[in-house]
Design an enzyme around this catalytic site. Sequence first.
Site, PDB file in Angstrom:
ATOM      1  N   PRO A 171      -3.461  41.673 -10.568  1.00 25.52           N
ATOM      2  CA  PRO A 171      -2.187  41.401 -11.262  1.00 25.52           C
ATOM      3  C   PRO A 171      -1.033  42.258 -10.730  1.00 25.52           C
ATOM      4  O   PRO A 171       0.134  41.918 -10.926  1.00 25.52           O
ATOM      5  CB  PRO A 171      -2.492  41.759 -12.720  1.00 25.52           C
ATOM      6  CG  PRO A 171      -3.964  41.645 -12.854  1.00 25.52           C
ATOM      7  CD  PRO A 171      -4.525  42.048 -11.513  1.00 25.52           C
ATOM      8  N   GLU A 200     -13.146  45.711 -14.939  1.00 24.31           N
ATOM      9  CA  GLU A 200     -11.781  46.233 -15.109  1.00 24.31           C
ATOM     10  C   GLU A 200     -11.054  46.370 -13.778  1.00 24.31           C
ATOM     11  O   GLU A 200      -9.870  46.702 -13.739  1.00 24.31           O
ATOM     12  CB  GLU A 200     -11.800  47.595 -15.811  1.00 24.31           C
ATOM     13  CG  GLU A 200     -12.277  47.550 -17.251  1.00 24.31           C
ATOM     14  CD  GLU A 200     -11.430  46.626 -18.122  1.00 24.31           C
ATOM     15  OE1 GLU A 200     -10.211  46.556 -17.918  1.00 24.31           O
ATOM     16  OE2 GLU A 200     -12.016  45.953 -18.987  1.00 24.31           O
ATOM     17  N   ARG A 235      -5.171  23.414   3.826  1.00 23.57           N
ATOM     18  CA  ARG A 235      -4.473  22.123   3.886  1.00 23.57           C
ATOM     19  C   ARG A 235      -3.262  22.156   4.806  1.00 23.57           C
ATOM     20  O   ARG A 235      -2.763  21.114   5.198  1.00 23.57           O
ATOM     21  CB  ARG A 235      -4.139  21.587   2.495  1.00 23.57           C
ATOM     22  CG  ARG A 235      -3.067  22.325   1.750  1.00 23.57           C
ATOM     23  CD  ARG A 235      -3.084  21.929   0.291  1.00 23.57           C
ATOM     24  NE  ARG A 235      -2.952  20.487   0.063  1.00 23.57           N
ATOM     25  CZ  ARG A 235      -1.829  19.795   0.167  1.00 23.57           C
ATOM     26  NH1 ARG A 235      -0.723  20.394   0.498  1.00 23.57           N
ATOM     27  NH2 ARG A 235      -1.811  18.496  -0.071  1.00 23.57           N
ATOM     28  N   ASP A 273       5.442  17.706   1.049  1.00 26.69           N
ATOM     29  CA  ASP A 273       5.063  18.367  -0.200  1.00 26.69           C
ATOM     30  C   ASP A 273       6.172  19.285  -0.714  1.00 26.69           C
ATOM     31  O   ASP A 273       7.078  19.647   0.029  1.00 26.69           O
ATOM     32  CB  ASP A 273       3.810  19.227   0.021  1.00 26.69           C
ATOM     33  CG  ASP A 273       2.526  18.411  -0.023  1.00 26.69           C
ATOM     34  OD1 ASP A 273       2.560  17.285  -0.546  1.00 26.69           O
ATOM     35  OD2 ASP A 273       1.499  18.911   0.462  1.00 26.69           O
TER      36      ASP A 273
HETATM   37  N1  SAH Z   1      -7.886  45.521 -15.760  1.00 25.31           N
HETATM   38  C1  SAH Z   1      -7.152  44.639 -14.937  1.00 25.31           C
HETATM   39  C2  SAH Z   1      -7.712  43.219 -14.916  1.00 25.31           C
HETATM   40  C3  SAH Z   1      -9.062  43.115 -14.319  1.00 25.31           C
HETATM   41  S1  SAH Z   1      -9.602  41.475 -14.274  1.00 25.31           S
HETATM   42  C4  SAH Z   1      -5.713  44.548 -15.434  1.00 25.31           C
HETATM   43  O1  SAH Z   1      -5.518  44.528 -16.634  1.00 25.31           O
HETATM   44  O2  SAH Z   1      -4.787  44.442 -14.609  1.00 25.31           O
HETATM   45  C5  SAH Z   1     -10.820  41.523 -13.003  1.00 25.31           C
HETATM   46  C6  SAH Z   1     -10.376  41.078 -11.614  1.00 25.31           C
HETATM   47  O3  SAH Z   1      -9.831  39.773 -11.663  1.00 25.31           O
HETATM   48  C7  SAH Z   1      -9.303  41.909 -10.969  1.00 25.31           C
HETATM   49  O4  SAH Z   1      -9.839  43.060 -10.359  1.00 25.31           O
HETATM   50  C8  SAH Z   1      -8.711  40.961  -9.969  1.00 25.31           C
HETATM   51  O5  SAH Z   1      -9.438  40.941  -8.750  1.00 25.31           O
HETATM   52  C9  SAH Z   1      -8.859  39.615 -10.658  1.00 25.31           C
HETATM   53  N2  SAH Z   1      -7.610  39.161 -11.282  1.00 25.31           N
HETATM   54  C10 SAH Z   1      -7.276  39.225 -12.585  1.00 25.31           C
HETATM   55  N3  SAH Z   1      -6.060  38.720 -12.806  1.00 25.31           N
HETATM   56  C11 SAH Z   1      -5.592  38.314 -11.625  1.00 25.31           C
HETATM   57  C12 SAH Z   1      -4.373  37.715 -11.199  1.00 25.31           C
HETATM   58  N4  SAH Z   1      -3.393  37.440 -12.049  1.00 25.31           N
HETATM   59  N5  SAH Z   1      -4.235  37.441  -9.887  1.00 25.31           N
HETATM   60  C13 SAH Z   1      -5.214  37.735  -8.999  1.00 25.31           C
HETATM   61  N6  SAH Z   1      -6.390  38.301  -9.341  1.00 25.31           N
HETATM   62  C14 SAH Z   1      -6.575  38.593 -10.630  1.00 25.31           C
END
Ligand code: SAH
Length: 248
Positions: A89, A116, A154, A169
């Site tokens: 994120p 996490e 793609r 697109d």
């Molecule tokens: N504790 C973290 C979330 C972990 S979720 C936080 O609150 O920011 C577990 C995994 O999912 C992350 O390590 C990441 O690789 C993936 N993930 C979660 N949300 C994502 C998003 N919006 N974009 C890309 N990967 C994501």
Amino acid sequence: MRFDVVTLFPELFAPFLTSGITRRAYESKQVDVQLTNPRDFAAGTYRRVDDRPFGGGPGMVMMAQPLAQSLSHIRSQRAEKAPVVLFSPIGRVLDHGLVQEFSSGTGAVLLCGRYEGLDQRFIDAHVDMQVSLGDFVLSGGEIAAMALLDAVARLQPGVLSDPESHHQDSFNPALDGLLDCPHYTRPESWDGVPVPAVLLSGHHVNIERWRREQRLALTLRHRPDLLALARAAGALSKRDERFLDGCS
Ligand code: SAH
């Protein structure tokens, strides 16, 4: 190009890599996707890849060592030094520009987090770029990895049966970066609603004009930010501007 995906759930990728229009790209290795499971590099009978967070709190954290060994294994198999991308994120939100950068490169290592997330020391030592799918939280990076791979595949030459297809697109800056127009197919009348008459007219100039106006109107309504970019790039004609004036 080669993408190495580091994931605790490699089985999620099998249906994705063998379905749909992009299948050819993966099977021919035009877009070569290799999967590495950190669990294969984890120590002990239980092959642990996660542990409790220092400082307490909920959830588990992916341990650095199995990830580092996954990366060494991948590096021993790749000639060039590929960028290491972590889905998170925190990252830059995936968009057409980023997809284009990847699709003209030689590939990357894609790290899919779980729990996490990853031990920060591994991120500090090895990650070159973080990419997010948007402002929401997934349970793992796998869906983000698939989104990136699909969008990259793609764009490769010959993957879509009609090369014009991705040119038209949404978001294509080589065209104008606007949204795509609506599409219709048979039957001519469905549920009492006819197809727009111009599409049945056979008059190509009028059809093209109609499609252009639909794209302009849709972009004005849903993504005026893209219209501003198109204007700044000089992609809107006087006629386009007159049409847009009439819309507001
Ligand atoms: N504790 C973290 C979330 C972990 S979720 C936080 O609150 O920011 C577990 C995994 O999912 C992350 O390590 C990441 O690789 C993936 N993930 C979660 N949300 C994502 C998003 N919006 N974009 C890309 N990967 C994501």
